[in-house]
Write an enzyme that holds these catalytic residues in place. Structure first.
Site, short mmCIF file in Angstrom:
data_model
loop_
_atom_site.label_atom_id
_atom_site.label_comp_id
_atom_site.label_asym_id
_atom_site.label_seq_id
_atom_site.Cartn_x
_atom_site.Cartn_y
_atom_site.Cartn_z
CB SER A 90 -1.01 0.02 1.17
OG SER A 90 -1.52 -1.21 1.36
N1 SAH Z 1 -0.38 -5.38 4.01
C1 SAH Z 1 0.34 -5.47 2.79
C2 SAH Z 1 -0.04 -5.30 1.58
C3 SAH Z 1 -1.01 -6.39 1.03
S1 SAH Z 1 -2.03 -6.31 -0.34
C4 SAH Z 1 1.69 -4.93 2.89
O1 SAH Z 1 2.29 -4.07 3.69
O2 SAH Z 1 2.47 -5.35 1.76
C5 SAH Z 1 -3.55 -7.42 0.09
C6 SAH Z 1 -2.84 -8.97 0.61
O3 SAH Z 1 -3.97 -9.49 0.81
C7 SAH Z 1 -2.22 -9.75 -0.78
O4 SAH Z 1 -0.84 -10.07 -0.42
C8 SAH Z 1 -3.21 -10.79 -1.03
O5 SAH Z 1 -2.95 -12.00 -1.23
C9 SAH Z 1 -3.99 -10.98 0.61
N2 SAH Z 1 -5.43 -11.37 0.62
C10 SAH Z 1 -6.09 -11.40 -0.26
N3 SAH Z 1 -7.32 -12.14 0.10
C11 SAH Z 1 -7.00 -12.51 1.46
C12 SAH Z 1 -7.70 -13.34 2.35
N4 SAH Z 1 -8.85 -13.89 2.07
N5 SAH Z 1 -6.82 -13.92 3.42
C13 SAH Z 1 -5.59 -13.38 3.92
N6 SAH Z 1 -5.00 -12.64 2.61
C14 SAH Z 1 -5.69 -12.12 1.68
#
Ligand code: SAH
Length: 240
Positions: A90
């Site tokens: 993000s």
């Molecule tokens: N917090 C992260 C950014 C995340 S992007 C950082 O600091 O880099 C969102 C993430 O959520 C992705 O890696 C995606 O694979 C994950 N995601 C999507 N659906 C999900 C679910 N149901 N459970 C766990 N993770 C999930």
């Protein structure tokens, strides 16, 4: 002094004063540090984030270590970046405001859904006692876990799994942050909050809002903060 000695001593002093290996990595570190300071003042403080715990953590965590090599030059810019598997880290401001919205305290146990690169988890780990983070893509979970260990974040626990289910064995949490967007507020996550604790998450499909949910003794209250754009939360909400 003949010219041989002149050249010899000049070269000797040059290497003695500027050990070549060090100078470039120190310069690079300093450059990243300055970029981080600028990121915090221009992108985060300027937009109203003021919690000193959050600002200090954002100044400290080395964001460039959480992005792929080719993105390192852009690590402190005002936008999200790709981290592979069609996912993104993000925008720094969004990480900061979400962290501020949970009102973090040193003794907190926090759950994050969507580990991704591990950057948000590291920011939380600088402030709170324990961070539990769930990622649905196993490769991303493993990569983030290795990175966080390598950087010494022993208070972060990474699990591969479906975030809709939360982490019941570790509940209740003092706060929960979700960094992928579900269409609705996942009920299991509300269940796993302490009363009075906060869940901060983007909700929606194409149009999303950043929502703060506060758990009350007989349900929850929610407030919409700003429009946002996150990757969708995938997988099934098995509580539906
Ligand atoms: N917090 C992260 C950014 C995340 S992007 C950082 O600091 O880099 C969102 C993430 O959520 C992705 O890696 C995606 O694979 C994950 N995601 C999507 N659906 C999900 C679910 N149901 N459970 C766990 N993770 C999930």
């Amino acid at each position: 002094m003949n010219s041989f000695f002149k050249v010899f001593f000049s070269v000797f002093f040059l290497f003695a004063l500027f050990p070549t290996g060090c100078i470039s990595s120190n310069d690079e570190e300093l450059d990243y540090k300055m970029k981080r300071e600028h990121m915090v003042s221009a992108q985060i403080e300027a937009r109203g984030v003021s919690d000193p715990l959050v600002l200090d953590a954002m100044r400290k965590v080395q964001r460039h270590l959480f992005v792929p090599d080719k993105s390192k030059p852009y690590a402190y810019e005002d936008h999200p970046l790709p981290i592979g598997h069609d996912q993104t880290i993000s925008q720094p401001y969004i990480v900061a405001i979400m962290t501020e919205l949970i009102k973090p305290q040193a003794d907190f146990k926090v759950l994050e859904i969507g580990t991704g690169s591990g950057y948000q988890a590291a920011v939380l780990a600088e402030i709170v006692e324990e961070v539990f983070t769930i990622e649905i893509i196993p490769e991303l979970a493993r990569h983030a876990e290795t990175k966080l260990k390598e950087l010494g974040y022993d208070n972060v626990h990474v699990r591969t799994g479906n975030g809709y289910l939360g982490w019941p064995e570790e509940a209740p949490f003092d706060a929960i942050i979700v960094t992928a967007a579900p269409k609705d507020i996942p009920p299991k996550l509300v269940e796993q909050l302490k009363t009075g604790a906060r869940l901060v998450l983007p909700v929606g499909s194409f149009f999303q809002d950043l929502i703060v949910v506060v758990k009350t003794p007989d349900g929850f209250e929610k407030t919409s903060v700003i429009p946002v754009r996150f990757v969708p939360m995938v997988g099934k909400d098995e509580s539906e």
